[in-house]
Write an enzyme that holds these catalytic residues in place. Structure first.
Site, short mmCIF file in Angstrom:
data_model
loop_
_atom_site.label_atom_id
_atom_site.label_comp_id
_atom_site.label_asym_id
_atom_site.label_seq_id
_atom_site.Cartn_x
_atom_site.Cartn_y
_atom_site.Cartn_z
N SER A 8 -8.70 2.41 -0.99
CA SER A 8 -7.28 2.22 -1.87
C SER A 8 -7.57 0.95 -2.70
O SER A 8 -7.94 0.02 -1.99
CB SER A 8 -6.23 1.77 -0.63
OG SER A 8 -5.30 1.15 -1.60
N HIS A 19 -7.75 5.92 -3.71
CA HIS A 19 -6.14 6.08 -3.41
C HIS A 19 -5.49 4.97 -4.30
O HIS A 19 -6.01 3.55 -4.34
CB HIS A 19 -6.12 5.86 -1.84
CG HIS A 19 -4.71 5.90 -1.41
ND1 HIS A 19 -4.05 7.02 -1.14
CD2 HIS A 19 -3.85 5.26 -1.13
CE1 HIS A 19 -2.95 6.82 -0.83
NE2 HIS A 19 -2.58 5.64 -0.65
N ASP A 69 -1.94 2.75 -4.78
CA ASP A 69 -0.50 2.63 -4.04
C ASP A 69 0.19 2.10 -5.33
O ASP A 69 -0.01 1.17 -5.82
CB ASP A 69 -0.53 1.59 -3.04
CG ASP A 69 -1.53 2.25 -1.74
OD1 ASP A 69 -0.96 3.36 -1.13
OD2 ASP A 69 -2.62 1.78 -1.41
N MET A 71 4.00 0.80 -6.04
CA MET A 71 5.13 0.23 -5.11
C MET A 71 6.15 -0.40 -6.29
O MET A 71 5.52 -0.86 -7.17
CB MET A 71 4.49 -0.75 -4.30
CG MET A 71 3.60 -0.28 -3.34
SD MET A 71 3.21 -1.79 -2.32
CE MET A 71 1.58 -1.13 -1.53
N HIS A 110 -0.31 7.39 -4.42
CA HIS A 110 0.91 7.28 -3.28
C HIS A 110 2.15 6.65 -4.03
O HIS A 110 2.15 5.44 -3.94
CB HIS A 110 0.31 6.77 -2.18
CG HIS A 110 1.21 6.46 -0.94
ND1 HIS A 110 0.69 5.38 -0.10
CD2 HIS A 110 2.51 6.74 -0.75
CE1 HIS A 110 1.81 5.45 0.97
NE2 HIS A 110 2.84 6.38 0.33
N MET A 144 5.36 4.88 -3.60
CA MET A 144 6.33 4.09 -2.62
C MET A 144 7.32 3.60 -3.45
O MET A 144 7.56 2.24 -3.80
CB MET A 144 5.37 3.10 -1.97
CG MET A 144 4.56 3.51 -0.77
SD MET A 144 3.48 2.31 -0.02
CE MET A 144 1.91 2.43 -1.25
N MET A 181 1.59 7.13 7.76
CA MET A 181 1.67 5.77 7.55
C MET A 181 1.37 5.08 9.16
O MET A 181 2.13 5.27 9.98
CB MET A 181 2.83 4.89 6.83
CG MET A 181 2.89 5.51 5.56
SD MET A 181 1.56 5.05 4.54
CE MET A 181 1.48 3.30 4.61
N ASP A 205 -2.97 5.89 6.71
CA ASP A 205 -3.25 4.82 5.95
C ASP A 205 -2.45 3.57 6.78
O ASP A 205 -1.29 3.64 6.92
CB ASP A 205 -2.25 5.25 4.71
CG ASP A 205 -2.46 4.10 3.54
OD1 ASP A 205 -3.03 2.97 3.80
OD2 ASP A 205 -1.92 3.90 2.39
#
Length: 222
Positions: A9, A34, A36, A38, A67, A69, A138, A176
């Site tokens: 990540s 990966h 992330d 957010m 991913h 979020m 998660m 994760d």
């Protein structure tokens, strides 16, 4: 080829050297990258947008596992597909119409992933499994890197693996949060085959040596 896949990540990478870090992860033996995303609303942190995904896409031929979020994932799907996501994941908790959102991802020609927070039951994904290519469980509460692994999630991980196996489809089960040398065997034993690792990977002194050590731990479970 191993059925287990390592997904560093970039949340824990050196963003001042991001392209170099991504290429180094690939050279070390990572299977995908990966990313992330957010929004500071769904989770209490603000990270990257489509431009960073596009930069990673330009830096590597490895798959890009994005991913989301975010509170309104449907508003962002097209932008991340265009930026080069090869897998695009959304949270059960963020989607008003999860089935429709996953269908949109698949219609865009990328792999669809569905994510469960630690307190979200495995049963919440049962009726969308025909639409997904990956389930992300998660093992920390999302929002920050470097958090401690939550072992109480392991029974749910096993339940997810059981649902996936019963579906008869080739769906990846990803974990994760707090995954590293100390926890990799436990999550593999409970059914995961894709491992997101942020701080454990990018804080290692030697990425290639870290990958070798992880794969050695996984070898008995191949």
């Amino acid at each position: 080829m191993s059925r287990f896949r390592i997904a560093p990540s970039i949340l824990s990478a050196d963003f001042g050297r991001l392209a170099e870090e991504v290429r180094a992860a690939g050279e070390a033996g990572a299977d995908c990258i990966h990313l992330d995303v957010m929004d500071g609303h769904f989770v209490p942190n603000l990270t990257i947008g489509p431009d960073v995904v596009a930069a990673v896409t330009a830096a590597t031929s490895l798959p890009r596992d994005v991913h989301l979020m975010v509170s309104r994932p449907d508003d962002l799907l097209d932008a991340f597909v265009e930026a080069g996501a090869t897998t695009l994941g959304v949270h059960v908790e963020a989607c008003h119409h999860l089935h429709r959102t996953l269908q949109r991802i698949r219609d865009a020609g990328v792999r669809a992933s569905v994510t469960l927070n630690p307190a979200t039951p495995a049963a919440s994904i049962e009726h969308v499994l025909p639409l997904v290519d990956q389930v992300l469980v998660m093992t920390v509460n999302p929002g920050f890197g470097g958090q401690a692994f939550i072992p109480e999630v392991m029974p749910k991980l096993r339940q997810v693996r059981s649902l996936v196996d019963k579906s008869g489809r080739a769906i990846d089960v990803q974990v994760d949060g707090g995954v590293g040398l100390e926890t990799i065997e436990e999550v593999a034993l409970h059914g995961a085959n894709v491992f997101v690792m942020g701080s454990a990977f990018f804080r290692a002194d030697d990425y290639a040596d870290f990958v070798r050590r992880i794969r050695a731990r996984l070898q008995p479970y191949e």
